[in-house]
Design an enzyme around this catalytic site. Structure first.
Site, PDB file in Angstrom:
ATOM      1  CE  LYS A   7      -4.018   4.663   0.858  1.00  0.00           C
ATOM      2  NZ  LYS A   7      -2.576   4.307   0.851  1.00  0.00           N
ATOM      3  CG  ASP A  48      -1.840   1.188   1.297  1.00  0.00           C
ATOM      4  OD1 ASP A  48      -2.967   1.062   0.807  1.00  0.00           O
ATOM      5  OD2 ASP A  48      -1.419   2.238   1.837  1.00  0.00           O
ATOM      6  CE1 TYR A  57       0.220   7.617   2.809  1.00  0.00           C
ATOM      7  CE2 TYR A  57       0.817   5.411   2.092  1.00  0.00           C
ATOM      8  CZ  TYR A  57      -0.038   6.262   2.757  1.00  0.00           C
ATOM      9  OH  TYR A  57      -1.152   5.749   3.380  1.00  0.00           O
ATOM     10  CG  HIS A  80      -4.895   9.558   0.601  1.00  0.00           C
ATOM     11  ND1 HIS A  80      -3.527   9.642   0.460  1.00  0.00           N
ATOM     12  CD2 HIS A  80      -5.099   9.017   1.818  1.00  0.00           C
ATOM     13  CE1 HIS A  80      -2.934   9.170   1.546  1.00  0.00           C
ATOM     14  NE2 HIS A  80      -3.865   8.797   2.397  1.00  0.00           N
TER      15      HIS A  80
END
Length: 284
Positions: A79, A49, A54, A112
């Site tokens: 996401k 994931d 990120y 997200h």
């Protein structure tokens, strides 16, 4: 019944999703995330994931190429970034994520956050446009499943008013301190698979004596108790560790179960509540 890390949940479109995923939140791009993901795959994880937010998709992609496991045996999630809501923006963002990851397709793509600051005043309309892009990507075979992240009931209900394809996943903050059981039940009633981000309470689980006592009772770790707790609810946990031995421990949760006494004791942690942001007031 789930019996091993290789077992799967089945999404509402028939796609199989490995029952425990490996989370990469806050793992820096470059060597750190490459090593972590390669080690996670070596430990048996097949579900990885990541997210645009990120800022480590390139490293995750490099790890996928290095890990020695064929792409089709891996389940990769990313996401949508908060500044990319809207039809055209989402289409472009998806292509960028694919490029960064070096992949031809994603297994799962999520919105997200439901109401980021940039479109908070008109988030319902923006999510409807975004979801239309997601549906197009899904129909084109560029992603095997589409879903949501941090969507509470009002956000989900608003999306369902215009959606032609029901979301397959909703990734939420779920852990012993914040079970969010009504929302979990609601998603499950709609056939939406719930995933848990922060299943170890982002490391805070280890500070609670009650979890240590339950873990000692079963000769397990606190992390194993938290992961088992999620699975017992039909929730797919995404534990994170950058240490290989802990990665293996976090997935070694299939030889025990929590009894009613354990669950009652663990429920005392609910008084502490969530650790993440409310999606309607998050400062991003």
């Amino acid at each position: 019944m789930l019996q091993s890390l290789s077992d799967c949940y089945t999404l509402n479109n028939g796609v199989k999703i490995p029952c425990i995923g490996y989370g990469t939140f806050k793992t820096p791009n470059g060597g750190a995330v490459v090593d972590s993901v390669v080690n996670a795959v070596r430990a048996g994880y097949r579900h990885i994931d990541t997210a645009h937010r990120y800022d480590n998709e390139e490293g995750v992609g490099e790890a996928i190429r290095r890990c020695g496991v064929p792409r089709e045996e891996l389940f990769i999630t990313s996401k949508l970034g908060n500044h990319h809501h809207g039809y055209r923006e989402a289409m472009a963002a998806f292509d960028l994520s694919l490029k960064k990851l070096g992949l031809d397709y994603l297994d799962l793509y999520l919105i997200h956050w439901p109401a980021p600051l940039v479109c908070r005043e008109n988030y319902k309309e923006k999510n409807a446009e975004t979801w239309r892009a997601f549906e197009e990507l899904y129909r084109a075979g560029k992603v095997r499943a589409i879903g949501l992240s941090n969507f509470w009931k009002p956000h989900l209900d608003a999306l369902l008013e215009t959606a032609e394809i029901k979301p397959m996943v909703n990734q939420l903050e779920i852990h012993p301190q914040f079970p969010h059981q009504e929302l979990v039940d609601y998603c499950q009633s709609l056939g939406i698979q719930v995933e848990s981000w922060g299943p170890l309470i982002q490391g805070k689980a280890f500070q609670y004596p009650v979890l240590k006592e339950v873990a000692d009772k079963h000769r397990k770790t606190v992390a194993q108790v938290c992961v088992r707790w999620a699975l017992d609810r039909g929730v797919l946990p995404l534990p994170k560790s950058n240490h290989y031995e802990r990665m293996k421990e976090n997935a070694d949760v299939f030889g025990f179960s929590l009894d009613a006494e354990d669950l009652k004791r663990i429920s005392s942690l609910e008084a502490y509540g969530r650790i993440g942001k409310d999606p309607d007031t998050a400062p991003f």
